[in-house]
Design a protein around this motif. Structure first.
Motif, PDB file in Angstrom:
ATOM      1  N   TYR A 483       0.798  -1.244   0.086  1.00  0.00           N
ATOM      2  CA  TYR A 483       0.029   0.021  -0.025  1.00  0.00           C
ATOM      3  C   TYR A 483       0.892   1.220  -0.061  1.00  0.00           C
ATOM      4  N   LYS A 484       1.849   1.313   0.680  1.00  0.00           N
ATOM      5  CA  LYS A 484       2.967   2.409   0.989  1.00  0.00           C
ATOM      6  C   LYS A 484       3.442   2.576  -0.625  1.00  0.00           C
ATOM      7  N   ALA A 485       3.925   1.440  -1.304  1.00  0.00           N
ATOM      8  CA  ALA A 485       4.398   1.680  -2.355  1.00  0.00           C
ATOM      9  C   ALA A 485       3.560   2.025  -3.539  1.00  0.00           C
ATOM     10  N   SER A 486       2.259   2.018  -3.449  1.00  0.00           N
ATOM     11  CA  SER A 486       1.300   2.735  -4.290  1.00  0.00           C
ATOM     12  C   SER A 486       0.870   4.045  -3.993  1.00  0.00           C
ATOM     13  N   LEU A 487       1.200   4.639  -2.775  1.00  0.00           N
ATOM     14  CA  LEU A 487       1.194   5.924  -2.760  1.00  0.00           C
ATOM     15  C   LEU A 487       2.140   6.995  -3.415  1.00  0.00           C
ATOM     16  N   SER A 488       1.502   7.970  -3.477  1.00  0.00           N
ATOM     17  CA  SER A 488       2.350   9.188  -4.245  1.00  0.00           C
ATOM     18  C   SER A 488       3.479   9.769  -3.125  1.00  0.00           C
ATOM     19  N   ALA A 489       4.315  10.453  -3.640  1.00  0.00           N
ATOM     20  CA  ALA A 489       5.364  11.201  -2.286  1.00  0.00           C
ATOM     21  C   ALA A 489       4.479  12.116  -1.518  1.00  0.00           C
ATOM     22  N   GLU A 490       3.186  12.729  -2.124  1.00  0.00           N
ATOM     23  CA  GLU A 490       2.274  13.758  -1.471  1.00  0.00           C
ATOM     24  C   GLU A 490       1.542  12.926  -0.520  1.00  0.00           C
ATOM     25  N   GLU A 491       1.007  11.648  -0.951  1.00  0.00           N
ATOM     26  CA  GLU A 491       0.302  11.087   0.201  1.00  0.00           C
ATOM     27  C   GLU A 491       1.008  10.313   1.104  1.00  0.00           C
ATOM     28  N   ILE A 492       2.196   9.926   0.824  1.00  0.00           N
ATOM     29  CA  ILE A 492       3.273   9.660   2.115  1.00  0.00           C
ATOM     30  C   ILE A 492       3.445  10.866   2.976  1.00  0.00           C
ATOM     31  N   ALA A 493       3.536  11.966   2.604  1.00  0.00           N
ATOM     32  CA  ALA A 493       3.843  13.124   3.295  1.00  0.00           C
ATOM     33  C   ALA A 493       2.610  13.417   4.071  1.00  0.00           C
ATOM     34  N   GLU A 494       1.457  13.284   3.387  1.00  0.00           N
ATOM     35  CA  GLU A 494       0.332  13.406   4.461  1.00  0.00           C
ATOM     36  C   GLU A 494       0.077  12.620   5.544  1.00  0.00           C
ATOM     37  N   ILE A 495       0.408  11.170   5.310  1.00  0.00           N
ATOM     38  CA  ILE A 495       0.401  10.345   6.497  1.00  0.00           C
ATOM     39  C   ILE A 495       1.428  10.663   7.697  1.00  0.00           C
ATOM     40  N   VAL A 496       2.475  11.069   7.032  1.00  0.00           N
ATOM     41  CA  VAL A 496       3.776  11.428   8.037  1.00  0.00           C
ATOM     42  C   VAL A 496       3.263  12.730   8.762  1.00  0.00           C
ATOM     43  N   LYS A 497       2.766  13.718   8.043  1.00  0.00           N
ATOM     44  CA  LYS A 497       2.119  14.870   8.820  1.00  0.00           C
ATOM     45  C   LYS A 497       1.287  14.390   9.576  1.00  0.00           C
ATOM     46  N   TYR A 498       0.000  13.808   9.374  1.00  0.00           N
ATOM     47  CA  TYR A 498      -1.031  13.290  10.238  1.00  0.00           C
ATOM     48  C   TYR A 498      -0.518  12.632  11.445  1.00  0.00           C
ATOM     49  N   THR A 499       0.474  11.774  11.259  1.00  0.00           N
ATOM     50  CA  THR A 499       1.131  10.887  12.220  1.00  0.00           C
ATOM     51  C   THR A 499       1.544  12.198  13.256  1.00  0.00           C
ATOM     52  N   ALA A 500       2.555  13.003  12.789  1.00  0.00           N
ATOM     53  CA  ALA A 500       3.048  14.178  13.642  1.00  0.00           C
ATOM     54  C   ALA A 500       1.866  14.992  14.216  1.00  0.00           C
ATOM     55  N   ASP A 501       0.681  15.449  13.568  1.00  0.00           N
ATOM     56  CA  ASP A 501      -0.428  16.222  14.234  1.00  0.00           C
ATOM     57  C   ASP A 501      -0.953  15.421  15.144  1.00  0.00           C
ATOM     58  N   LEU A 502      -1.209  13.967  14.991  1.00  0.00           N
ATOM     59  CA  LEU A 502      -2.017  13.138  15.843  1.00  0.00           C
ATOM     60  C   LEU A 502      -1.132  13.416  17.252  1.00  0.00           C
ATOM     61  N   LYS A 503       0.119  13.206  17.354  1.00  0.00           N
ATOM     62  CA  LYS A 503       0.997  13.373  18.440  1.00  0.00           C
ATOM     63  C   LYS A 503       0.995  14.504  19.185  1.00  0.00           C
ATOM     64  N   GLU A 504       0.972  15.708  18.265  1.00  0.00           N
ATOM     65  CA  GLU A 504       0.923  17.090  18.789  1.00  0.00           C
ATOM     66  C   GLU A 504      -0.554  17.260  19.600  1.00  0.00           C
ATOM     67  N   TYR A 505      -1.550  16.663  18.838  1.00  0.00           N
ATOM     68  CA  TYR A 505      -2.826  16.768  19.285  1.00  0.00           C
ATOM     69  C   TYR A 505      -2.930  15.999  20.894  1.00  0.00           C
ATOM     70  N   GLN A 506      -1.985  14.852  20.912  1.00  0.00           N
ATOM     71  CA  GLN A 506      -2.080  14.162  22.124  1.00  0.00           C
ATOM     72  C   GLN A 506      -1.313  14.817  23.252  1.00  0.00           C
ATOM     73  N   ASP A 507      -0.177  15.333  22.887  1.00  0.00           N
ATOM     74  CA  ASP A 507       0.602  16.101  23.766  1.00  0.00           C
ATOM     75  C   ASP A 507       0.218  17.381  24.068  1.00  0.00           C
ATOM     76  N   THR A 508      -0.603  17.956  23.497  1.00  0.00           N
ATOM     77  CA  THR A 508      -1.157  19.265  24.006  1.00  0.00           C
ATOM     78  C   THR A 508      -1.789  19.329  25.133  1.00  0.00           C
ATOM     79  N   PRO A 509      -1.642  20.123  26.317  1.00  0.00           N
ATOM     80  CA  PRO A 509      -2.559  20.039  27.473  1.00  0.00           C
ATOM     81  C   PRO A 509      -3.819  20.846  27.024  1.00  0.00           C
ATOM     82  N   ASP A 510      -4.847  20.119  28.001  1.00  0.00           N
ATOM     83  CA  ASP A 510      -6.101  20.986  27.849  1.00  0.00           C
ATOM     84  C   ASP A 510      -5.927  22.238  28.718  1.00  0.00           C
ATOM     85  N   SER A 511      -6.814  22.933  28.162  1.00  0.00           N
ATOM     86  CA  SER A 511      -6.607  24.387  28.809  1.00  0.00           C
ATOM     87  C   SER A 511      -6.996  24.331  30.228  1.00  0.00           C
ATOM     88  N   PRO A 512      -6.562  25.179  31.160  1.00  0.00           N
ATOM     89  CA  PRO A 512      -6.911  24.891  32.596  1.00  0.00           C
ATOM     90  C   PRO A 512      -8.502  25.423  32.766  1.00  0.00           C
TER      91      PRO A 512
END
Length: 976
Positions: A483-512
């Protein structure tokens, strides 16, 4: 105002239910049609639950993922995990949610009125107004998502439910239960996996997931249950004005269809995974499964549970005995699942051979015909009835509120008939009717109708496939790589970005500000005084008796405590063997089947346990005991003493064939249990490297005992070996069951205590007196790091050690640390980011401590998280509100209401441990006085136990082999 005057609701039925000592109300919300069931009584442990019919149409696990995700933030409580915040800082006595094959239920319980209101409100807002529509990251975190840290990374799948179900699909017992239901109901919702099949979960789209919530999570499809002592008018008014009235009635098609009966029985074969090195012989599951009527048949609901006991579940029951004697399976048992619309009765032989399938069916049907024609043993039926009725009347569910268990049982009928929620919890009349039926042919006719002439049945065989897990892992890797081999460079970059965004979402504390929206009790709301233990030490006629004067509604709880202080510790695994065989073998006066029936006719059951108690004055010292417990109505007190006397002094231990059967059954059960509860197994094993007390637990019920059983099964194959085992057990009886080792522990009121001293004297006089060699009980330990391979797809990772050996004394604030670790640091890093289903920590008064993961896709990453825990504590810098949450959570765990039996156990433990109330109060004061500085100071406790470097992992071959340098020893968990 009373309930009858609430204008938003109509009363369908109101009456008093004597069986539950409750006023019941069946109501309907006028605007939406929401169903309401109420049990009003004097119970302080209040319960609220809201449930929905949620029949899945596929095995993507959508119902399960919804259950997880609605608790991840809502309109009124917009933080990422309100459930977690409640768990940290609530006095709840129960807080969870459950996905069933056809329903999803959200129950909470608390004894505190304000806390109960808070819990109810957070759950109502969660189910009706979840944040799942605002971001897909909640779905990705809890359900599934593609994961890549950079362009060159391997493409993987992660998600909490995804990993939870990989763990569930690794358990042969879980696979069997799922396949049995699917075999009988292939065309309806029960043929689907509501929890989610890991192979299918990634097919679920975000939109389909949202559509499922839109359809089913509506008041018109809801079932609201309230139990206990509360202001029901205010609760119902609040629910109406803040939630139900904001919706209009909707026609929700959530009907649970019935499977059309088969014209002919079916035979089905399914695979399950074992390690490549495991043997396939004697590793097959055989099952005979029948669809049994309807859960709305009030009489059948209980009757088949009695049949389950009389035909197969009880030792010596005819089907179990016939299959074991023919060598078909090491463990033979039956199961009756009446929690779905069309209940299932199954007879199962575990660790059998595929070649025995036809013989398995022939034996079952032959025995069933004989029982139907010649009659079932009346004593067995009465024993099953008495056992079930005793449990029903006692209503002791341990730490679980009984209102919660009643509520879940209410759903067994309410879900399928709006007007009949109480039929399965109102059971006294049914028990009385069934007792009369024993004398007729009612039960025999049930056999004929449902188990013999019924074509709606299957024979399901679960066959072992060596290396199946590795094969599926490789197939998934290839599929993802392709599946990865079938993806374009843009699609792979999108998954990498989403992985980072999800981690940032998880790491971001809730507001007081948002965190403060979660309601929180104040420190003054917490009870400052520690619960007092209740006991009175007596010496009656030369016998030591510990009496707990507690109201028990006519039940006497007896425990015969035998100190093992003079026993050679090398024999401790044999003590566990002895515990398992007494009551399961012939005695001088009973066959083992008759004995089991007699026990269940005269008592509420007899159980054996091996316990360790740490001395409060010196935590390096501990007492190990073998305990035989019995619960009995006072009028049967003499019978209870006589039956315990029978099993510990008159068991015929020289029946090698029967010993072999018992060993085989234990082995088969432990084979599954050790892996399924891998978090507990690994924790006990890891702590056993440095802790003698934990070593006792490992050698009597963990991997150490499992290895001992493997040896016994080999040894007992020869007559010499069988004789040696028998003689060892006899000598153990003489060394343990002696008057000088005995303490009689009694929980009941003064009235029921009458007769106990006289019976205790007669009991003590009947015990063994022959000379034996006394040896001081001492256990040696040795530190090592171990891994145990299974055919599973997930890991259970434990780091353990002991802080007391470094000179640190137990501090009550360690209870706060347990809450913090489990619901903050470990939760965030192991569960939220790592994707494991669970994580926990423990800190015992003797210093034994552990960090553990549950159904964890990782191994080394989790160990790294453990390693960094101390640094997290040293830099802890949260405000007083956050610390208060942890304190409340710790007090909640400490103050769970105790049943009468549990109060007695609490007193017994205090007595043997030499506990003093001032010490217990000091620990509570330390807990309540926890500050930021206290928490930072607890880092030294973590450093101290982590210093021992005790590591135990149970998990997949691939993961363990990839980290083999971490271990001194690697072996299969099951050495077949």
């Amino acid at each position: 105002m009373n309930i009858e005057n609430l204008s938003a609701y109509e009363i369908v039925e109101k009456r008093h239910i004597d069986d539950l000592n409750s006023d019941s109300y069946l109501m309907r919300h006028k605007k939406t049609g929401a169903r309401v069931a109420i049990l009003s009584n004097d119970e302080e442990n209040k319960v609220f639950a809201i449930g929905f019919r949620t029949p899945p149409k596929d095995s993507t696990g959508v119902a399960h993922i919804i259950e997880h995700t609605v608790l991840c933030g809502s309109e009124k409580y917009p933080i990422k995990d309100p459930f977690l915040e409640l768990a940290k800082g609530s006095l709840n006595t129960f807080l969870n949610a459950m996905t069933f094959p056809d329903k999803t239920v959200y129950p909470v319980a608390s004894c505190n009125d304000a806390d109960f209101q808070n819990l109810m409100d957070v759950y109502l807002d969660a189910v009706f107004y979840p944040n799942i529509y605002k971001t897909d990251k909640i779905f990705s975190q809890e359900g599934w998502h593609y994961e890549m840290e950079n362009d060159d990374s391997e493409l993987t799948i992660n998600g909490v439910v995804y990993n939870e179900m990989k763990g569930a699909f690794s358990s042969a017992d879980d696979v069997l239960s799922r396949e049995i239901q699917a075999s009988l109901y292939p065309d309806i919702t029960y043929g689907m996996e509501s929890g989610g099949d890991p192979d299918v979960i990634p097919e679920l789209t975000y939109e389909d997931y949202l559509d499922f919530h839109r359809k089913y999570y509506h008041p018109s499809n809801s079932y609201i249950y309230l139990y206990g002592n509360m202001d029901f008018v205010s609760k119902l008014d609040y629910i109406d004005k803040n939630y139900l009235s904001r919706f209009d009635r909707l026609d929700v098609d959530s009907k649970i269809e019935r499977q059309e009966a088969f014209k002919e029985p079916k035979e089905i074969v399914k695979p399950y995974p074992i390690l490549s090195e495991e043997k396939i012989d004697k590793n097959t599951y055989l099952s005979y499964n029948c669809s049994v009527g309807s859960t709305l048949d009030q009489k059948l609901y209980i009757a088949f549970d009695i049949l389950d006991y009389a035909l197969c579940s009880a030792p010596g029951a005819p089907i179990k005995k016939a299959l074991i004697e023919r060598g078909i399976g090491q463990d033979v048992y039956s199961e009756y699942d009446n929690g779905i619309q069309q209940p299932v009765f199954s007879i199962i032989a575990k660790n059998a051979d595929a070649s025995q399938k036809d013989e398995f069916v022939e034996v079952i049907r032959s025995v069933l015909k004989e029982q139907a024609e010649n009659g079932i043993d009346k004593k067995a039926l009465l024993a099953g009835l008495n056992y079930d009725e005793f449990k029903y009347r006692e209503a002791d569910f341990g730490r679980y509120p009984k209102g919660l268990l009643y509520g879940l049982q209410v759903f067994d009928s309410w879900l399928y008939d709006d007007n009949r929620p109480w039929i399965n919890v109102e059971a006294n009349a049914t028990f009385a009717e069934l007792k009369k039926e024993v004398q007729g042919r009612y039960f025999e006719e049930l056999i004929e109708k449902y188990l013999l002439s019924n074509n709606h049945r299957t024979v399901l065989m679960l066959e072992p496939v060596p290396g199946l897990t590795d094969k599926k892992d490789e197939e998934l890797k290839k599929k993802l790589a392709d599946y990865k081999a079938s993806l374009s460079a843009e699609e792979i970059a999108e998954i990498v970005k989403y992985t980072a965004d999800l981690k940032e979402y998880q790491d971001t504390p809730d507001s007081p500000e948002d965190l403060k929206k979660i309601p929180l009790l104040e420190l003054k709301d917490l009870k400052r005084e520690a619960e007092k233990f209740i006991y009175e030490k007596k010496e009656e006629n030369g016998v030591d008796i510990l009496f707990h004067n507690i109201f028990t509604n006519g039940i006497v709880y007896l425990t015969f405590v035998f100190d093992l202080k003079n026993l050679d510790a090398k024999l401790i695994p044999y003590v566990s063997v002895l515990k398992k065989v007494i009551g399961m073998m012939d005695t001088e006066n009973y066959s083992y089947g008759d004995l089991f029936n007699e026990i269940n006719i005269k008592t509420g059951g007899i159980t054996g346990t091996i316990s360790t108690y740490t001395d409060s004055d010196d935590v390096t010292k501990f007492t190990t005991t073998l305990e035989v417990s019995v619960k009995v109505l006072h009028e049967n007190l003499h019978d209870a003493f006589e039956l315990v006397k029978e099993i510990i002094t008159k068991t015929k231990l020289d029946d090698g064939r029967r010993l072999k059967e018992i060993f085989g059954e234990q082995y088969a059960r432990l084979q599954s249990d050790l892996a399924a509860a891998g978090h507990q197994t690994s924790a006990v094993r890891a702590m056993s490297y440095v802790s003698p007390a934990a070593a006792v637990s490992d050698r009597t019920g963990g991997i150490g005992y499992f290895r001992h059983l493997e040896g016994l099964l080999s040894e007992i194959e020869t007559s010499e070996g069988a004789k040696e085992i028998s003689e060892k057990l006899k000598s153990l009886c003489n060394a343990i069951f002696r008057a000088e080792n005995l303490l009689v522990d009694v929980t009941c009121s003064d009235k029921e205590y009458a007769g106990v001293p006289e019976e205790s004297k007669l009991f003590a006089d009947s015990l063994f007196t022959d000379d034996y060699e006394k040896v001081k009980f001492e256990i040696e330990t040795s530190r090592r790091n171990e891994a145990f391979k299974t055919a599973g797809q997930v890991q259970y990772v434990c780091r353990a050690g002991n802080f007391a050996s470094k000179g640190l004394k137990y501090n009550g604030a360690l209870r706060v640390l347990k809450v913090m670790m489990g619901y903050d640091y470990l939760w965030k890093n192991i569960r939220v980011i790592g994707g494991a289903y669970g994580c926990m920590s423990s800190y015992a008064k003797n210093g034994d401590s552990a960090f553990v993961t549950y159904r964890d896709p990782n191994l080394k990453n989790s160990i790294d998280v453990f390693e960094n825990a101390s640094e997290y504590l040293k830099n802890f810098d949260e405000d007083e509100r956050v610390i208060l949450k942890y304190i409340i959570g710790a007090i909640s765990d400490l103050d769970t209401p105790k049943t009468p039996a549990a109060k007695g156990t609490y007193g017994l433990s205090a007595y043997i441990c030499n506990s003093k109330m001032d010490r217990i109060q000091r620990c509570r004061d330390e807990l309540l006085g926890t500050t930021k500085e206290t928490i930072r100071g607890l880092s030294k406790y973590v450093d101290a136990f982590m210093e021992d470097k005790c590591l135990c992992v149970i998990g997949s071959s691939e993961k363990i082999d990839s980290e083999k340098e971490l271990f001194d020893n690697i072996e299969q968990l099951v050495n077949k």
